[in-house]
Design a protein around this motif. Structure first.
Motif, PDB file in Angstrom:
ATOM      1  N   LEU A   1     -41.283 -53.016  51.749  1.00  0.00           N
ATOM      2  CA  LEU A   1     -40.305 -51.959  52.020  1.00  0.00           C
ATOM      3  C   LEU A   1     -39.089 -52.528  52.735  1.00  0.00           C
ATOM      4  CD1 LEU A   1     -42.725 -49.086  53.078  1.00  0.00           C
ATOM      5  CD2 LEU A   1     -41.018 -48.922  51.258  1.00  0.00           C
ATOM      6  N   ASN A   2     -39.342 -53.381  53.723  1.00  0.00           N
ATOM      7  CA  ASN A   2     -38.226 -53.960  54.458  1.00  0.00           C
ATOM      8  C   ASN A   2     -37.380 -54.872  53.591  1.00  0.00           C
ATOM      9  OD1 ASN A   2     -37.812 -53.425  57.454  1.00  0.00           O
ATOM     10  ND2 ASN A   2     -40.037 -53.397  57.246  1.00  0.00           N
TER      11      ASN A   2
ATOM     12  N   ALA B   1     -35.404 -52.665  51.281  1.00  0.00           N
ATOM     13  CA  ALA B   1     -34.384 -51.924  52.028  1.00  0.00           C
ATOM     14  C   ALA B   1     -33.219 -52.838  52.393  1.00  0.00           C
ATOM     15  CB  ALA B   1     -34.992 -51.311  53.288  1.00  0.00           C
ATOM     16  N   GLU B   2     -33.543 -54.021  52.876  1.00  0.00           N
ATOM     17  CA  GLU B   2     -32.498 -54.970  53.246  1.00  0.00           C
ATOM     18  C   GLU B   2     -31.637 -55.318  52.041  1.00  0.00           C
ATOM     19  OE1 GLU B   2     -34.395 -58.368  55.140  1.00  0.00           O
ATOM     20  OE2 GLU B   2     -35.164 -57.007  56.681  1.00  0.00           O
TER      21      GLU B   2
ATOM     22  N   LEU C   1     -34.975 -45.954  51.278  1.00  0.00           N
ATOM     23  CA  LEU C   1     -35.678 -47.222  51.484  1.00  0.00           C
ATOM     24  C   LEU C   1     -35.644 -47.616  52.950  1.00  0.00           C
ATOM     25  CD1 LEU C   1     -34.445 -49.153  48.332  1.00  0.00           C
ATOM     26  CD2 LEU C   1     -36.842 -48.773  48.942  1.00  0.00           C
ATOM     27  N   ASN C   2     -34.478 -47.475  53.562  1.00  0.00           N
ATOM     28  CA  ASN C   2     -34.372 -47.839  54.970  1.00  0.00           C
ATOM     29  C   ASN C   2     -35.210 -46.937  55.862  1.00  0.00           C
ATOM     30  OD1 ASN C   2     -32.517 -50.097  55.926  1.00  0.00           O
ATOM     31  ND2 ASN C   2     -31.425 -49.253  54.169  1.00  0.00           N
TER      32      ASN C   2
ATOM     33  N   PRO D   1     -30.848 -46.450  48.932  1.00  0.00           N
ATOM     34  CA  PRO D   1     -30.742 -47.314  50.113  1.00  0.00           C
ATOM     35  C   PRO D   1     -31.104 -46.559  51.388  1.00  0.00           C
ATOM     36  CG  PRO D   1     -28.893 -47.711  48.668  1.00  0.00           C
ATOM     37  CD  PRO D   1     -29.635 -46.534  48.091  1.00  0.00           C
ATOM     38  N   TYR D   2     -30.733 -45.308  51.459  1.00  0.00           N
ATOM     39  CA  TYR D   2     -31.079 -44.497  52.630  1.00  0.00           C
ATOM     40  C   TYR D   2     -32.582 -44.278  52.722  1.00  0.00           C
ATOM     41  CZ  TYR D   2     -31.206 -40.453  55.780  1.00  0.00           C
ATOM     42  OH  TYR D   2     -31.482 -39.590  56.813  1.00  0.00           O
TER      43      TYR D   2
ATOM     44  N   SER E   1     -31.137 -53.636  49.249  1.00  0.00           N
ATOM     45  CA  SER E   1     -30.306 -52.545  48.758  1.00  0.00           C
ATOM     46  C   SER E   1     -29.196 -52.204  49.748  1.00  0.00           C
ATOM     47  CB  SER E   1     -31.154 -51.309  48.452  1.00  0.00           C
ATOM     48  OG  SER E   1     -31.496 -50.635  49.638  1.00  0.00           O
ATOM     49  N   SER E   2     -29.479 -52.350  51.038  1.00  0.00           N
ATOM     50  CA  SER E   2     -28.454 -52.082  52.043  1.00  0.00           C
ATOM     51  C   SER E   2     -27.292 -53.042  51.876  1.00  0.00           C
ATOM     52  CB  SER E   2     -29.025 -52.253  53.452  1.00  0.00           C
ATOM     53  OG  SER E   2     -29.843 -51.163  53.765  1.00  0.00           O
TER      54      SER E   2
ATOM     55  N   ALA F   1     -38.800 -47.886  55.326  1.00  0.00           N
ATOM     56  CA  ALA F   1     -39.084 -49.199  55.896  1.00  0.00           C
ATOM     57  C   ALA F   1     -39.169 -49.114  57.416  1.00  0.00           C
ATOM     58  CB  ALA F   1     -37.997 -50.190  55.484  1.00  0.00           C
TER      59      ALA F   1
END
Lengths: 146, 146
Positions: B17-18, B21-22, A17-18, A14-15, B24-25, A21
């Motif tokens: 990617l966004n 990321a969203e 990926l963020n 998650p880190y 998984s966050s 992104a």
DNA sequence: GGATATTAGTTGTTTTTGTAACTAACAAGG
DNA sequence: CCTTGTTAGTTACAAAAACAACTAATATCC
């Protein structure tokens, strides 16, 4: 500072990926922000309409997993900019069909050009096999069918 | 609706990617949010301190690429929760060294456990080779050295 | 040593987001 | 029909982020 376990922050997905992104968004943002004064949700809506054609706010929301309030506001801004038109569905007068105006179409095509270029630039750092794996994995993680 | 070019929104990397990321966050958020009332920046700061040990706000900022105002506010909240202590650097009295308290350390270890589990769960969907490629590519995209 | 520029961190103000409550249109069941 | 429930979309208010301006300590360079 302690028994490190086998956890490394910079490997936590998650880190990562963020961070990735955010970095990639930053790079593309200037196109739609500087040139058209758009926000992220606005270009997403624009891209959906440009890419898939006319659809309702609800449809965009479920496709892009964007909350309806964000879409509502994005559509309002895009309509203000005369990039989209809203037409009531006559058989269900709650819904309205959104479509790009010629100006919206032009903005979409322009941005699509830059998007394509930007994407190509990113991919150039990797092999095409790697890119294919990345896309496949991201689609999976994002919950998008194959 | 138009000549589709060879552009598909759902393959555009910043978009993918966004979305990933969203997604998984969201999954990990509940751990630090529900259990500790933390914000994203707060757990990032906590994780940095827990993972790398004592450091200054500036250092966290440059490692994690987080703006200093966000860090300042996150540190204030963490200090309020008695998770971090701040000690002035005697040779440069502008800077302060941040460190976890025992309570902060405990929260970090608890969350790290969940993070590890969450990460493992995500990876289970793929082969280990794929995961290695993903991590390598994300680090590259995020601008993190190997 | 003293004016000027930098740097670490904070505070204030404006945008943007998240969440919840709302309106208007439709749908069903009686 | 006419209550009750659901859905499409909007609006209002609270939380969080972005950005700019600030304080205080240190560096620089004449």
């Amino acid at each position: 500072m302690d028994e490190k376990d086998d956890f490394a922050l910079q490997d936590f997905l998650p880190y990562l990926l963020n961070r990735a992104a955010e970095e990639s968004s930053l790079g593309f943002q200037k196109h739609y922000k500087n040139r058209y004064g758009m926000l992220r949700t606005e270009w997403r809506v624009l891209f959906h309409l440009g890419n898939y054609g006319q659809m309702t706010a609800k449809e965009i929301g479920s496709r892009a997993k964007i909350h309806k309030t964000k879409i509502s506001r994005a559509v309002a801004k895009l309509a203000e900019k005369r990039f989209v038109t809203r037409t009531r569905d006559e058989s269900d007068r709650r819904a309205e069909h959104l479509a790009l105006t010629p100006a919206g179409e032009a903005a979409y095509k322009d941005l699509r050009e830059h998007a394509l270029e930007f994407d190509t630039q990113i991919c150039a750092r990797f092999t095409s096999g790697e890119v294919a794996i990345l896309r496949y994995m991201l689609r999976n993680l994002a919950g998008i069918e194959p």
